[in-house]
Design a protein around this motif. Structure first.
Motif, mmCIF file in Angstrom:
data_model
loop_
_atom_site.group_PDB
_atom_site.id
_atom_site.type_symbol
_atom_site.label_atom_id
_atom_site.label_comp_id
_atom_site.label_asym_id
_atom_site.label_seq_id
_atom_site.Cartn_x
_atom_site.Cartn_y
_atom_site.Cartn_z
ATOM 1 N N ILE A 115 -24.467 7.524 65.970
ATOM 2 C CA ILE A 115 -23.857 6.233 66.260
ATOM 3 C C ILE A 115 -22.976 5.817 65.087
ATOM 4 C CG2 ILE A 115 -25.754 5.579 67.771
ATOM 5 C CD1 ILE A 115 -26.792 3.772 65.589
ATOM 6 N N TYR A 116 -22.149 4.781 65.314
ATOM 7 C CA TYR A 116 -21.224 4.351 64.275
ATOM 8 C C TYR A 116 -21.879 3.394 63.286
ATOM 9 C CZ TYR A 116 -17.332 2.099 61.929
ATOM 10 O OH TYR A 116 -16.487 1.596 60.974
ATOM 11 N N GLY A 117 -22.590 2.379 63.786
ATOM 12 C CA GLY A 117 -23.162 1.409 62.870
ATOM 13 C C GLY A 117 -24.283 0.589 63.480
ATOM 14 N N ILE A 118 -25.142 0.023 62.620
ATOM 15 C CA ILE A 118 -26.252 -0.811 63.060
ATOM 16 C C ILE A 118 -26.192 -2.148 62.330
ATOM 17 C CG2 ILE A 118 -27.755 1.104 63.679
ATOM 18 C CD1 ILE A 118 -29.166 0.753 60.980
ATOM 19 N N ALA A 119 -26.688 -3.207 62.992
ATOM 20 C CA ALA A 119 -26.691 -4.533 62.383
ATOM 21 C C ALA A 119 -27.749 -5.411 63.050
ATOM 22 C CB ALA A 119 -25.318 -5.197 62.512
ATOM 23 N N ASN A 120 -28.291 -6.337 62.290
ATOM 24 C CA ASN A 120 -29.180 -7.393 62.787
ATOM 25 C C ASN A 120 -30.493 -6.864 63.352
ATOM 26 O OD1 ASN A 120 -27.070 -9.039 62.069
ATOM 27 N ND2 ASN A 120 -26.347 -9.369 64.156
ATOM 28 N N PHE A 121 -31.036 -5.853 62.694
ATOM 29 C CA PHE A 121 -32.388 -5.382 63.009
ATOM 30 C C PHE A 121 -33.312 -5.764 61.851
ATOM 31 C CE2 PHE A 121 -29.723 -2.451 65.419
ATOM 32 C CZ PHE A 121 -30.340 -2.459 66.657
ATOM 33 N N GLU A 122 -34.525 -6.209 62.192
ATOM 34 C CA GLU A 122 -35.536 -6.430 61.162
ATOM 35 C C GLU A 122 -36.336 -5.162 60.916
ATOM 36 O OE1 GLU A 122 -39.197 -9.478 60.027
ATOM 37 O OE2 GLU A 122 -38.724 -9.136 62.140
ATOM 38 N N LYS A 123 -36.538 -4.352 61.970
ATOM 39 C CA LYS A 123 -37.427 -3.194 61.875
ATOM 40 C C LYS A 123 -36.733 -1.943 62.414
ATOM 41 C CE LYS A 123 -40.336 -5.449 64.457
ATOM 42 N NZ LYS A 123 -41.532 -5.786 65.271
ATOM 43 N N MET A 124 -37.144 -0.797 61.869
ATOM 44 C CA MET A 124 -36.673 0.496 62.371
ATOM 45 C C MET A 124 -37.885 1.422 62.501
ATOM 46 S SD MET A 124 -33.408 2.801 61.161
ATOM 47 C CE MET A 124 -33.796 2.715 59.411
ATOM 48 N N GLN A 140 -28.058 9.675 62.856
ATOM 49 C CA GLN A 140 -26.921 9.572 61.951
ATOM 50 C C GLN A 140 -26.145 8.308 62.298
ATOM 51 O OE1 GLN A 140 -23.928 12.624 62.316
ATOM 52 N NE2 GLN A 140 -22.957 12.062 60.391
ATOM 53 N N SER A 141 -25.976 7.435 61.329
ATOM 54 C CA SER A 141 -25.224 6.190 61.522
ATOM 55 C C SER A 141 -24.227 6.039 60.389
ATOM 56 C CB SER A 141 -26.161 4.981 61.562
ATOM 57 O OG SER A 141 -25.424 3.775 61.672
ATOM 58 N N GLY A 142 -22.963 5.826 60.720
ATOM 59 C CA GLY A 142 -21.938 5.728 59.693
ATOM 60 C C GLY A 142 -22.035 4.473 58.848
ATOM 61 N N VAL A 143 -22.593 3.395 59.415
ATOM 62 C CA VAL A 143 -22.735 2.126 58.698
ATOM 63 C C VAL A 143 -24.186 1.687 58.776
ATOM 64 C CG1 VAL A 143 -21.978 -0.265 58.512
ATOM 65 C CG2 VAL A 143 -20.368 1.486 59.311
ATOM 66 N N GLY A 144 -24.781 1.405 57.626
ATOM 67 C CA GLY A 144 -26.169 0.971 57.586
ATOM 68 C C GLY A 144 -26.285 -0.534 57.421
ATOM 69 N N GLN A 145 -27.480 -0.988 57.051
ATOM 70 C CA GLN A 145 -27.744 -2.401 56.823
ATOM 71 C C GLN A 145 -28.890 -2.519 55.823
ATOM 72 O OE1 GLN A 145 -29.509 -3.863 60.831
ATOM 73 N NE2 GLN A 145 -31.078 -4.251 59.296
ATOM 74 N N THR A 146 -29.426 -3.721 55.658
ATOM 75 C CA THR A 146 -30.549 -3.961 54.752
ATOM 76 C C THR A 146 -31.855 -4.001 55.530
ATOM 77 O OG1 THR A 146 -29.172 -5.207 53.211
ATOM 78 C CG2 THR A 146 -31.544 -5.575 53.097
ATOM 79 N N PHE A 147 -32.881 -3.318 55.003
ATOM 80 C CA PHE A 147 -34.232 -3.361 55.547
ATOM 81 C C PHE A 147 -35.219 -3.601 54.417
ATOM 82 C CE2 PHE A 147 -32.278 -0.702 58.868
ATOM 83 C CZ PHE A 147 -32.803 -1.264 60.025
ATOM 84 N N ASP A 148 -36.305 -4.280 54.722
ATOM 85 C CA ASP A 148 -37.465 -4.243 53.856
ATOM 86 C C ASP A 148 -38.158 -2.898 54.065
ATOM 87 O OD1 ASP A 148 -39.469 -6.280 52.253
ATOM 88 O OD2 ASP A 148 -40.558 -4.749 53.372
ATOM 89 N N TRP A 149 -38.538 -2.244 52.978
ATOM 90 C CA TRP A 149 -39.128 -0.904 53.087
ATOM 91 C C TRP A 149 -40.365 -0.902 53.986
ATOM 92 C CZ3 TRP A 149 -37.932 3.850 52.906
ATOM 93 C CH2 TRP A 149 -38.864 4.858 52.671
#
Length: 220
Positions: A115-124, A140-149
């Motif tokens: 996929i190209y990019g992910i946004a606005n997820f709290e959990k993976m 595989q995602s070209g653009v990531g985001q911030t997650f709490d580990w």
């Protein structure tokens, strides 16, 4: 096909009640929504599943609201590829003060999702099964985001480790776009003769940047 797809919609109230839209084995050129709320209500507890080579050529939303919150929605990737600049949003709203992140889950259940990019997820969450082998890449995602580990998880780990023979094994859970990981601290889990756990290509602890997430298994 083209045009908007949604599992549930509301003009006046909330879009909720676990609406689920599955897009399987087709190319779709319009927006894809689990829940689509047109008025003041919220979009919650909706899901989009992309599977069997489905291709999304427009943005995908677990939940979308014109004015309310978009929380506790899920996007499940089970074999999908998307076009350039296409984002997968856990939630989205035209209201800049709305909550579009809480409880939103990105779930990955197969290898080779691109996929190209992910946004606005709290959990993976990554679900291991017999279709995933050591050496595979799940997302595989070209653009990531911030997650709490602590909000990144693997299910089926112990059963998968026991069923896949002796020796060391590694799955690349995520690769490519940079992820900011808060509260990063690698720990292992022991089950029987196996030690397994999540880690990344980041160094240090606390807030780090990583472009790869791994699941490693080692047998005593």
């Amino acid at each position: 096909g083209s045009g908007a797809l949604f599992a549930g919609t509301s003009t006046l109230g909330n879009t909720t009640k676990h609406n689920k839209l599955t897009v399987s084995g087709v190319t779709w050129n319009g927006y894809i929504f689990g829940g689509y709320t047109q008025g003041a209500g919220d979009a919650t507890h909706n899901e989009v599943v992309l599977k069997n080579g489905a291709i999304a050529n427009s943005n995908v939303y677990g939940g979308w609201s014109a004015n309310g919150n978009a929380t506790h929605n899920t996007i499940t990737l089970s074999g999908t590829t998307v076009g350039n600049t296409i984002y997968h949003y856990g939630g989205s709203s035209l209201n800049p003060s709305a909550d579009v992140t809480t409880g939103n889950l990105l779930k990955v259940t197969t290898k080779d999702n691109h996929i190209y990019g992910i946004a606005n997820f709290e959990k993976m969450q990554f679900d291991l099964n017999s279709g995933i082998a050591s050496g595979d890449t799940m997302l595989q995602s070209g653009v990531g985001q911030t997650f709490d580990w602590g909000k990144i998880s693997v299910t089926g780990a112990a059963d998968w480790a026991a069923a896949n023979g002796s020796g060391s094994k590694r799955i690349t859970l995520y690769t490519d776009g940079s992820l900011t990981l808060n509260n990063y601290n690698v720990t292992g889990t022991v089950s029987g003769n196996y030690e397994y756990g999540l880690n990344s290509n980041a160094t240090g602890t606390g807030t780090v940047s990583a472009s790869k997430l791994y699941f490693d298994v080692n047998q005593f």
